[in-house]
Design a protein around this motif. Structure first.
Motif, PDB file in Angstrom:
ATOM      1  N   ALA A  26       0.883  -1.144  -0.330  1.00  0.00           N
ATOM      2  CA  ALA A  26      -0.211   0.175   0.318  1.00  0.00           C
ATOM      3  C   ALA A  26       0.807   1.222  -0.341  1.00  0.00           C
ATOM      4  N   ILE A  27       0.317   2.250  -0.733  1.00  0.00           N
ATOM      5  CA  ILE A  27       1.006   3.694  -0.832  1.00  0.00           C
ATOM      6  C   ILE A  27       0.844   5.031   0.063  1.00  0.00           C
ATOM      7  N   SER A  28       2.054   5.129   0.634  1.00  0.00           N
ATOM      8  CA  SER A  28       1.313   5.904   1.556  1.00  0.00           C
ATOM      9  C   SER A  28       1.903   7.066   0.833  1.00  0.00           C
ATOM     10  N   PHE A  29       1.960   8.149   1.876  1.00  0.00           N
ATOM     11  CA  PHE A  29       2.181  10.045   1.576  1.00  0.00           C
ATOM     12  C   PHE A  29       3.504   9.764   0.850  1.00  0.00           C
ATOM     13  N   GLY A  63      -2.534  -0.432  -3.115  1.00  0.00           N
ATOM     14  CA  GLY A  63      -3.326   0.658  -4.063  1.00  0.00           C
ATOM     15  C   GLY A  63      -2.485   1.700  -2.754  1.00  0.00           C
ATOM     16  N   ALA A  64      -3.278   2.932  -2.188  1.00  0.00           N
ATOM     17  CA  ALA A  64      -3.086   4.072  -1.700  1.00  0.00           C
ATOM     18  C   ALA A  64      -3.483   2.983  -0.307  1.00  0.00           C
ATOM     19  N   ASP A  65      -2.929   3.765   1.210  1.00  0.00           N
ATOM     20  CA  ASP A  65      -2.885   3.359   2.188  1.00  0.00           C
ATOM     21  C   ASP A  65      -4.344   3.913   2.417  1.00  0.00           C
ATOM     22  N   ILE A  66      -5.350   3.436   2.543  1.00  0.00           N
ATOM     23  CA  ILE A  66      -6.641   4.314   2.872  1.00  0.00           C
ATOM     24  C   ILE A  66      -6.138   4.214   4.219  1.00  0.00           C
ATOM     25  N   GLY A  67      -5.908   3.772   5.246  1.00  0.00           N
ATOM     26  CA  GLY A  67      -5.510   3.703   7.040  1.00  0.00           C
ATOM     27  C   GLY A  67      -5.378   5.906   6.883  1.00  0.00           C
ATOM     28  N   GLU A  68      -4.468   5.806   6.209  1.00  0.00           N
ATOM     29  CA  GLU A  68      -3.724   7.260   6.332  1.00  0.00           C
ATOM     30  C   GLU A  68      -4.683   8.552   6.364  1.00  0.00           C
ATOM     31  N   PHE A  69      -6.370   7.861   5.990  1.00  0.00           N
ATOM     32  CA  PHE A  69      -7.386   8.794   5.045  1.00  0.00           C
ATOM     33  C   PHE A  69      -7.716   9.414   6.163  1.00  0.00           C
ATOM     34  N   ARG A  70      -8.416   9.454   7.506  1.00  0.00           N
ATOM     35  CA  ARG A  70      -8.694   9.490   8.126  1.00  0.00           C
ATOM     36  C   ARG A  70      -7.875  11.065   8.426  1.00  0.00           C
ATOM     37  N   ALA A  76     -10.569  19.121   3.159  1.00  0.00           N
ATOM     38  CA  ALA A  76     -11.060  19.677   2.016  1.00  0.00           C
ATOM     39  C   ALA A  76      -9.392  19.761   2.004  1.00  0.00           C
ATOM     40  N   ASP A  77      -8.437  20.636   2.733  1.00  0.00           N
ATOM     41  CA  ASP A  77      -6.666  21.218   2.735  1.00  0.00           C
ATOM     42  C   ASP A  77      -6.298  19.857   2.377  1.00  0.00           C
ATOM     43  N   GLY A  78      -6.956  19.002   3.122  1.00  0.00           N
ATOM     44  CA  GLY A  78      -5.874  17.474   3.736  1.00  0.00           C
ATOM     45  C   GLY A  78      -6.060  17.395   2.256  1.00  0.00           C
ATOM     46  N   ALA A  79      -7.590  16.951   1.529  1.00  0.00           N
ATOM     47  CA  ALA A  79      -7.387  16.055   0.717  1.00  0.00           C
ATOM     48  C   ALA A  79      -6.657  16.283  -0.754  1.00  0.00           C
ATOM     49  N   ALA A  80      -6.821  18.169  -0.885  1.00  0.00           N
ATOM     50  CA  ALA A  80      -5.630  19.017  -1.392  1.00  0.00           C
ATOM     51  C   ALA A  80      -4.255  18.382  -2.280  1.00  0.00           C
ATOM     52  N   THR A  81      -3.785  18.457  -0.453  1.00  0.00           N
ATOM     53  CA  THR A  81      -2.547  18.338  -0.695  1.00  0.00           C
ATOM     54  C   THR A  81      -1.866  17.014  -0.874  1.00  0.00           C
ATOM     55  N   TYR A  82      -2.681  15.616   0.106  1.00  0.00           N
ATOM     56  CA  TYR A  82      -2.638  14.659  -0.872  1.00  0.00           C
ATOM     57  C   TYR A  82      -2.902  14.074  -2.248  1.00  0.00           C
ATOM     58  N   ILE A 132      -9.531  -0.772 -10.142  1.00  0.00           N
ATOM     59  CA  ILE A 132      -9.558   0.871  -9.454  1.00  0.00           C
ATOM     60  C   ILE A 132     -10.921   1.649  -9.755  1.00  0.00           C
ATOM     61  N   THR A 133     -10.942   1.623  -7.617  1.00  0.00           N
ATOM     62  CA  THR A 133     -12.063   1.521  -7.359  1.00  0.00           C
ATOM     63  C   THR A 133     -12.333   3.144  -6.392  1.00  0.00           C
ATOM     64  N   PRO A 134     -12.424   3.855  -6.989  1.00  0.00           N
ATOM     65  CA  PRO A 134     -12.482   5.302  -6.411  1.00  0.00           C
ATOM     66  C   PRO A 134     -14.356   5.512  -6.178  1.00  0.00           C
ATOM     67  N   SER A 135     -14.661   4.590  -7.073  1.00  0.00           N
ATOM     68  CA  SER A 135     -16.564   4.255  -6.646  1.00  0.00           C
ATOM     69  C   SER A 135     -16.778   4.361  -5.315  1.00  0.00           C
ATOM     70  N   LYS A 136     -15.658   3.126  -4.724  1.00  0.00           N
ATOM     71  CA  LYS A 136     -15.661   2.609  -3.604  1.00  0.00           C
ATOM     72  C   LYS A 136     -15.914   2.898  -2.537  1.00  0.00           C
ATOM     73  N   LEU A 137     -15.273   5.031  -2.727  1.00  0.00           N
ATOM     74  CA  LEU A 137     -14.643   5.109  -1.857  1.00  0.00           C
ATOM     75  C   LEU A 137     -15.540   6.726  -1.810  1.00  0.00           C
ATOM     76  N   GLY A 138     -16.081   7.251  -2.603  1.00  0.00           N
ATOM     77  CA  GLY A 138     -16.474   8.440  -2.677  1.00  0.00           C
ATOM     78  C   GLY A 138     -15.708   9.166  -3.395  1.00  0.00           C
ATOM     79  N   ILE A 139     -14.740   8.779  -4.483  1.00  0.00           N
ATOM     80  CA  ILE A 139     -13.927   9.896  -5.149  1.00  0.00           C
ATOM     81  C   ILE A 139     -13.697   9.861  -5.991  1.00  0.00           C
ATOM     82  N   VAL A 140     -14.335  10.386  -7.008  1.00  0.00           N
ATOM     83  CA  VAL A 140     -13.997  11.198  -8.204  1.00  0.00           C
ATOM     84  C   VAL A 140     -12.139  10.794  -9.168  1.00  0.00           C
ATOM     85  N   TYR A 141     -12.581  10.317  -9.686  1.00  0.00           N
ATOM     86  CA  TYR A 141     -10.619   9.924 -10.288  1.00  0.00           C
ATOM     87  C   TYR A 141     -10.086  10.900 -10.894  1.00  0.00           C
TER      88      TYR A 141
END
Length: 259
Positions: A26-29, A63-70, A76-82, A132-141
């Motif tokens: 899994a890919i970390s930040f 994939g990305a390390d989902i454990g870091e997402f919280r 919004a700023d955190g998501a933009a930086t990531y 490729i699984t953005p639809s499982k996470l509510g993300i627009v690719y």
């Protein structure tokens, strides 16, 4: 080197390994953030002709390390930086002049598949899985990654991957255009490196010039520009062109010198 990612050089080949096998790589930040610098080092190294991407252990990357997402994507700023870190990693790979080859075993999902798609070639072992699984996470690719995917597999198959989030096996991925070749698991390494050696034997002036032109076409450019004209003119006046023509006429292997 950043934890979870490793760069090794073996002659003309650089190998970037995602090394978190206990987390299916899994890919970390931090790993996303390190990729542009690693790619830049490879591009600058005159001894290296090809970059191989792979994963340690049984998987390419889940994939990305989902454990870091919280923590990292909770605002919004955190998501933009990531997202900027992910986009920079993808852009660095996609814009390489030197060719890149993803060597894939096991799971190649989400951000792992995103890195594979940004590479120039994808060789997979039988039994590999892709999704490729953005639809499982509510993300627009990401737009550029979507464009790269559409350029490989077409809009219908891109919708299949992105909208459903379903996984496909290596054979189906090859049929869809996502994978160049599928090999028995025991033959993946040698078959990939055989192709890498083929790339190393070709004119690097030709390879890097054509890779740049393909990048422009994928980005939507429809007509040649001054950079394209300069690339083609430099090739015609370069040592590799003279050597390639001479070798063909003399019926011998060429000895290209451009690095």
């Amino acid at each position: 080197m950043t934890d979870g990612i490793e760069l090794e050089r073996d002659g003309e080949v650089a190998r970037l390994t995602l090394r978190r096998p206990e987390k299916m790589n899994a890919i970390s930040f931090g790993m996303w953030s390190a990729i542009p610098g690693i790619v830049a080092d490879v591009e600058r190294d005159p001894a290296v002709t090809v970059l191989v991407l792979t994963g340690a252990g049984t998987d390419f990357s889940a994939g990305a390390d989902i454990g870091e997402f919280r923590d990292l994507r909770s605002s919004a700023d955190g998501a933009a930086t990531y997202d900027k870190a992910v986009e920079a990693a993808v852009a660095a790979l996609a814009s390489m002049r030197k060719p890149s080859v993803a060597m894939i075993r096991g799971n190649c999902i989400g951000g792992g598949c995103q890195l594979a798609v940004a590479s120039d070639f994808r060789f997979a072992a039988e039994g590999s899985r892709f999704g490729i699984t953005p639809s499982k996470l509510g993300i627009v690719y990401h737009f550029d990654s979507t464009r790269q995917l559409v350029s490989l597999v077409g809009p219908a198959n891109a919708r299949y991957f992105l909208l459903s989030g379903l996984l496909v096996d290596a054979v189906r991925a090859r049929e869809m255009g996502l994978v160049n070749e599928v090999f028995p698991a025991g033959a993946l390494e040698e078959s990939t490196l055989d192709f890498v050696r083929t790339l190393g034997s070709r004119s690097q002036a030709s390879i890097r010039g054509m890779n740049r032109i393909i990048e422009k076409i994928v980005a939507g450019q429809a007509e040649p520009d001054s950079e394209v004209d300069e690339l083609r003119a430099a090739a015609v006046h370069g040592e590799d062109y003279a050597e390639g023509v001479a070798a063909f006429l003399e019926r011998r292997p060429p000895n290209f010198t451009f690095r």
